[in-house]
Design a protein around this motif. Structure first.
Motif, PDB file in Angstrom:
ATOM      1  N   ALA A   1       0.978  -1.327   0.139  1.00 22.74           N
ATOM      2  CA  ALA A   1       0.028   0.082   0.275  1.00 22.74           C
ATOM      3  C   ALA A   1       0.829   1.233   0.074  1.00 22.74           C
ATOM      4  N   GLU A   2       1.937   1.023   0.721  1.00 28.59           N
ATOM      5  CA  GLU A   2       2.810   2.545   0.922  1.00 28.59           C
ATOM      6  C   GLU A   2       3.547   2.805  -0.624  1.00 28.59           C
ATOM      7  N   LEU A   3       3.804   1.474  -1.134  1.00 31.28           N
ATOM      8  CA  LEU A   3       4.376   1.641  -2.481  1.00 31.28           C
ATOM      9  C   LEU A   3       3.520   2.301  -3.558  1.00 31.28           C
ATOM     10  N   TYR A   4       2.455   1.853  -3.648  1.00 32.20           N
ATOM     11  CA  TYR A   4       1.227   2.513  -4.495  1.00 32.20           C
ATOM     12  C   TYR A   4       1.006   3.761  -4.145  1.00 32.20           C
ATOM     13  N   THR A   5       1.064   4.161  -2.566  1.00 32.42           N
ATOM     14  CA  THR A   5       0.908   5.642  -2.582  1.00 32.42           C
ATOM     15  C   THR A   5       1.762   6.520  -3.061  1.00 32.42           C
ATOM     16  N   VAL A   6       2.998   6.300  -2.889  1.00 30.96           N
ATOM     17  CA  VAL A   6       3.988   6.844  -3.429  1.00 30.96           C
ATOM     18  C   VAL A   6       4.326   6.972  -4.986  1.00 30.96           C
ATOM     19  N   SER A   7       4.088   5.731  -5.550  1.00 32.01           N
ATOM     20  CA  SER A   7       3.987   5.772  -6.933  1.00 32.01           C
ATOM     21  C   SER A   7       2.756   6.659  -7.498  1.00 32.01           C
ATOM     22  N   PHE A   8       1.596   6.396  -6.847  1.00 28.79           N
ATOM     23  CA  PHE A   8       0.568   7.151  -7.200  1.00 28.79           C
ATOM     24  C   PHE A   8       0.768   8.645  -7.201  1.00 28.79           C
ATOM     25  N   ALA A   9       1.309   9.160  -6.032  1.00 30.97           N
ATOM     26  CA  ALA A   9       1.572  10.566  -5.943  1.00 30.97           C
ATOM     27  C   ALA A   9       2.499  11.152  -7.195  1.00 30.97           C
ATOM     28  N   ALA A  10       3.536  10.308  -7.284  1.00 30.35           N
ATOM     29  CA  ALA A  10       4.626  10.682  -8.347  1.00 30.35           C
ATOM     30  C   ALA A  10       4.181  10.435  -9.784  1.00 30.35           C
ATOM     31  N   LEU A  11       3.492   9.388 -10.103  1.00 29.49           N
ATOM     32  CA  LEU A  11       3.119   9.404 -11.458  1.00 29.49           C
ATOM     33  C   LEU A  11       2.185  10.467 -11.649  1.00 29.49           C
ATOM     34  N   ASN A  12       1.146  10.838 -10.839  1.00 25.22           N
ATOM     35  CA  ASN A  12       0.191  11.925 -10.997  1.00 25.22           C
ATOM     36  C   ASN A  12       0.872  13.162 -11.224  1.00 25.22           C
ATOM     37  N   THR A  13       1.753  13.416 -10.172  1.00 22.11           N
ATOM     38  CA  THR A  13       2.428  14.445 -10.505  1.00 22.11           C
ATOM     39  C   THR A  13       3.176  14.713 -11.900  1.00 22.11           C
ATOM     40  N   ILE A  14       3.551  13.646 -12.155  1.00 20.43           N
ATOM     41  CA  ILE A  14       4.449  13.775 -13.680  1.00 20.43           C
ATOM     42  C   ILE A  14       3.473  13.919 -14.817  1.00 20.43           C
ATOM     43  N   PHE A  15       2.127  13.003 -14.515  1.00 18.38           N
ATOM     44  CA  PHE A  15       1.261  13.215 -15.726  1.00 18.38           C
ATOM     45  C   PHE A  15       0.451  14.663 -15.683  1.00 18.38           C
ATOM     46  N   THR A  16       0.498  15.226 -14.531  1.00 21.05           N
ATOM     47  CA  THR A  16      -0.359  16.437 -14.637  1.00 21.05           C
ATOM     48  C   THR A  16       0.482  17.548 -15.227  1.00 21.05           C
ATOM     49  N   PHE A  17       1.991  17.430 -14.955  1.00 21.17           N
ATOM     50  CA  PHE A  17       2.884  18.397 -15.437  1.00 21.17           C
ATOM     51  C   PHE A  17       2.944  18.172 -16.688  1.00 21.17           C
ATOM     52  N   ALA A  18       3.282  16.990 -17.266  1.00 22.25           N
ATOM     53  CA  ALA A  18       3.247  16.744 -18.605  1.00 22.25           C
ATOM     54  C   ALA A  18       2.132  17.161 -19.325  1.00 22.25           C
ATOM     55  N   ILE A  19       0.992  16.777 -19.125  1.00 19.53           N
ATOM     56  CA  ILE A  19      -0.154  17.357 -19.722  1.00 19.53           C
ATOM     57  C   ILE A  19      -0.252  18.912 -19.602  1.00 19.53           C
ATOM     58  N   GLY A  20      -0.045  19.283 -18.497  1.00 19.05           N
ATOM     59  CA  GLY A  20      -0.273  20.985 -18.322  1.00 19.05           C
ATOM     60  C   GLY A  20       0.692  21.574 -19.118  1.00 19.05           C
ATOM     61  N   ILE A  21       2.153  21.112 -19.231  1.00 18.43           N
ATOM     62  CA  ILE A  21       2.941  22.005 -19.789  1.00 18.43           C
ATOM     63  C   ILE A  21       2.940  21.781 -21.546  1.00 18.43           C
ATOM     64  N   LEU A  22       2.243  20.728 -21.976  1.00 15.11           N
ATOM     65  CA  LEU A  22       2.096  20.488 -23.421  1.00 15.11           C
ATOM     66  C   LEU A  22       0.949  21.232 -23.744  1.00 15.11           C
ATOM     67  N   LEU A  23      -0.172  21.376 -22.974  1.00 16.32           N
ATOM     68  CA  LEU A  23      -1.255  22.375 -23.381  1.00 16.32           C
ATOM     69  C   LEU A  23      -1.076  23.716 -23.272  1.00 16.32           C
ATOM     70  N   ALA A  24      -0.266  23.980 -22.143  1.00 19.43           N
ATOM     71  CA  ALA A  24       0.078  25.414 -21.966  1.00 19.43           C
ATOM     72  C   ALA A  24       1.160  25.894 -23.200  1.00 19.43           C
ATOM     73  N   THR A  25       2.003  25.057 -23.627  1.00 27.42           N
ATOM     74  CA  THR A  25       2.852  25.201 -24.801  1.00 27.42           C
ATOM     75  C   THR A  25       2.000  25.339 -26.137  1.00 27.42           C
ATOM     76  N   ALA A  26       1.065  24.714 -26.137  1.00 25.59           N
ATOM     77  CA  ALA A  26       0.265  24.775 -27.446  1.00 25.59           C
ATOM     78  C   ALA A  26      -0.628  26.001 -27.472  1.00 25.59           C
ATOM     79  N   LEU A  27      -1.226  26.232 -26.104  1.00 22.08           N
ATOM     80  CA  LEU A  27      -2.206  27.438 -26.147  1.00 22.08           C
ATOM     81  C   LEU A  27      -1.258  28.573 -26.058  1.00 22.08           C
ATOM     82  N   ASN A  28       0.147  28.704 -26.052  1.00 19.78           N
ATOM     83  CA  ASN A  28       0.921  29.988 -26.293  1.00 19.78           C
ATOM     84  C   ASN A  28       1.353  30.283 -27.724  1.00 19.78           C
TER      85      ASN A  28
END
Length: 174
Positions: A1-28
């Protein structure tokens, strides 16, 4: 459960940042038509409160009547058991949390990208660089330092996000 919690937090941070920056770049991109409309539509997941969005996603992922399973069944002849299988439930939570979190990263990235002097991109264009080179040699390095503390804060927020799991799956993690 602890491994999932850490991987969930890390993956979510990576995915939200990746999608966010790609969309921000496109919108710019100056040549993008209807840019304000896209900006507004991409911001909507952040504007709608989570206690409204999460039950909607619960319905979308419904194993019998959900639209996601209907589409997957039509195109790929699969109907995943999102709420019965632990791995699929974790994937579903990751997808939903990424959807709810990317607008925050997009807004932050848009602000940071606007602060980059346009002369750098003009010089890069004169040197013959393309969009990918600009992204990896100018945009990403110049926003990495100011956004790093925000990524750490996002990781911490995702690490403690039990509300999403409880509302989406109906279960509190042990």
């Amino acid at each position: 459960a602890e491994l999932y919690t850490v991987s969930f937090a890390a993956l979510n941070t990576i995915f939200t940042f990746a999608i966010g920056i790609l969309l921000a770049t496109a919108l710019n991109w100056d040549a993008l038509r209807y840019r304000n409309f896209y900006r507004m539509m991409l911001f909507l997941p952040y504007a709608v409160p989570a206690f409204i969005s999460i039950p909607i996603f619960r319905g979308l992922f419904n194993e019998n009547l959900g639209e996601i399973n209907m589409i997957l069944g039509m195109f790929f002849d699969v109907r995943p058991s999102w709420f019965s299988d632990a791995t699929l439930a974790r994937t579903m939570v990751l997808i939903v949390n990424t959807w709810l979190g990317y607008p925050y990263m997009m807004i932050l990235s848009m602000g940071l990208i606007k602060a980059i002097p346009s002369e750098l991109y003009e010089a890069s264009a004169l040197a013959g660089a393309g969009p990918l080179t600009n992204f990896f040699r100018i945009t990403l390095p110049l926003i990495a330092k100011p956004i790093a503390p925000l990524l750490i804060a996002s990781f911490a927020c995702n690490f403690n996000n039990l509300t999403l799991i409880a509302l989406l799956t109906g279960f509190l993690p042990a």
